[in-house]
Write an enzyme that holds these catalytic residues in place. Structure first.
Site, PDB file in Angstrom:
ATOM      1  N   SER A 121      60.817  33.946  46.913  1.00 45.05           N
ATOM      2  CA  SER A 121      59.656  33.379  47.598  1.00 45.05           C
ATOM      3  C   SER A 121      60.121  32.301  48.578  1.00 45.05           C
ATOM      4  O   SER A 121      60.978  32.571  49.422  1.00 45.05           O
ATOM      5  CB  SER A 121      58.660  32.838  46.571  1.00 45.05           C
ATOM      6  N   ARG A 138      44.789  26.455  44.376  1.00 42.43           N
ATOM      7  CA  ARG A 138      45.539  27.282  43.429  1.00 42.43           C
ATOM      8  C   ARG A 138      44.882  28.644  43.253  1.00 42.43           C
ATOM      9  O   ARG A 138      45.572  29.673  43.181  1.00 42.43           O
ATOM     10  CB  ARG A 138      45.644  26.564  42.084  1.00 42.43           C
ATOM     11  N   ASP A 143      53.174  43.432  47.844  1.00 33.78           N
ATOM     12  CA  ASP A 143      53.196  42.012  48.223  1.00 33.78           C
ATOM     13  C   ASP A 143      52.491  41.826  49.567  1.00 33.78           C
ATOM     14  O   ASP A 143      52.924  42.357  50.584  1.00 33.78           O
ATOM     15  CB  ASP A 143      54.645  41.533  48.313  1.00 33.78           C
ATOM     16  N   HIS A 182      53.215  39.718  45.030  1.00 35.01           N
ATOM     17  CA  HIS A 182      54.262  38.746  45.296  1.00 35.01           C
ATOM     18  C   HIS A 182      54.886  38.199  44.014  1.00 35.01           C
ATOM     19  O   HIS A 182      56.079  37.913  43.959  1.00 35.01           O
ATOM     20  CB  HIS A 182      53.693  37.602  46.134  1.00 35.01           C
TER      21      HIS A 182
END
Length: 375
Positions: free
Chosen positions: A149, A218, A321, A354
């Site tokens: 990432s 979040r 992803d 992801h």
């Protein structure tokens, strides 16, 4: 705000001043790290792990901390990153709130928290800090640098800024530049935090924490970390218990909403909002194309990648992803190959988006194991 440092974490002091890419400098700064395995006499068996935005340095259990780490199935004796062979180092990102110096740390010049007085943070700053940790451990060249990432960005910057610093590289769900969709998502996350009145231009404390903003940021992140395929398979349209009292109009009704709410509430008090803002923006700024600006073609990300020199590389991504889409890992492999590396691209048919590298160990584990076994 409180810093969240796992037991057993070690600290490397950075040179003072530590110059930042976009201006300014840090004084008395440090980087948190942990290690596994044994560095051999030749000091040529070191593997460095650079992380995504939120993880700490505790990737797996070790002598200093028996608690399970965030990458536990990947690091350890007999595991894909085998500590019987490799000396493994994991660093916490500069700018984080989990041991490394960041906006939640005390500014030695003032005695107060840095907050928004922290210098502008770039991915390259994190790479330079990680490089200093490795050199501080007496390692001249890594056997491999592994980045996932945001860590995939950091690893590329590390290799570009420090030629010869690693023989090989594994890039997992990373990228060489931020794409518009990812920038847009992170922009909305930052806006959610900044628009929370409790953020107060970064001047909050534990009693006036911008919880709503962090919850929304979040939730938005988690939605993009997984795929629509997984959301469908995991939750479908299952509703919550219909007998529960209706506490508020338009409240939680579906299980997927409850999952996001629970995930967000577990996160918000475990990460500093200002650190989140700084690290998020550093990813948006990252673009290896700027290092190719003097090339005849000018500003081409593949030309920037081609400036990196490693012997071998592997770029891995998940087909589902949407945050760091698969074409970015393919681009990394092509760019590193243009620089002379034996570089392979491995798309994995994972439904988990992801975050697949954090959960789909049946696919990602063998890929990492096989590459490391071949070097």
């Amino acid at each position: 705000m409180t810093e969240f440092i796992p037991p057993g974490t070690r600290f490397h002091p950075l040179p003072s001043p530590f110059r930042m890419k976009r201006g300014g400098a840090l004084h008395g700064a440090r980087v948190a790290y942990e290690t596994w395995g044994t560095l051999n006499e030749r000091r040529d068996n070191a593997v460095l792990i650079v992380t995504g935005l939120s993880p700490d340095a505790h990737a797996a259990r070790n002598a200093g901390n028996p608690d399970e780490g965030w990458w536990e199935p990947m690091v350890g004796s007999g595991k894909p990153i085998d500590t019987d062979r490799w000396f493994v180092v994991c660093v916490n990102s500069l700018g984080s709130c989990k041991g490394s110096t960041g906006p939640a740390s005390v500014n030695p010049d003032t005695g107060a928290l840095y907050r928004l007085d922290f210098p502008e943070l770039s991915v390259e700053d994190g790479a330079n800090a990680a490089f200093d940790v490795v050199r501080g451990l007496g390692i001249e060249q890594l056997a491999c640098i592994i980045g996932n990432s945001m860590g995939g960005m950091t690893a590329l910057a590390y290799l570009l800024l420090h030629p010869g610093a690693a023989r090989t590289h594994i890039n997992i769900s990373g990228s060489a530049q931020a794409l518009p969709f990812s920038i847009a998502i992170r922009s909305l996350q930052r806006e959610a935090i900044r628009l929370d009145p409790h953020w107060n231009h970064g001047q909050y404390d534990d009693d006036t924490y911008p919880e709503s903003g962090m919850r929304m940021a979040r939730k938005l992140g988690v939605i993009t970390y997984r795929s629509a395929l997984e959301w469908d398979g995991r939750f479908g349209r299952v509703r919550l218990d219909s007998d529960r009292p209706d506490e508020e109009p338009f409240g939680l009704e579906f299980q997927v909403e409850s999952y996001l709410e629970g995930h967000a509430r577990r996160f918000v008090r475990r990460f500093d909002p200002n650190c989140y803002l700084y690290l998020s923006r550093s990813m948006d700024w990252f673009d290896l194309a700027e290092y190719a600006a003097q090339e005849p073609a000018g500003g081409d990300v593949v030309a920037g990648l081609a400036k990196i020199r490693v012997q071998r590389a592997l770029a891995i991504g998940a087909t589902t992803d949407i945050l760091f889409p698969l074409q970015q890992q393919q681009q990394i492999a092509e760019g590193l190959a243009a620089g002379g590396a034996q570089a392979d691209f491995l798309p994995l048919e994972s439904p988990q988006g992801h975050d697949a590298f954090l959960v789909d160990y049946d696919r990602f584990g063998p890929a990492v194991r096989d590459f490391l076994a071949s070097i």
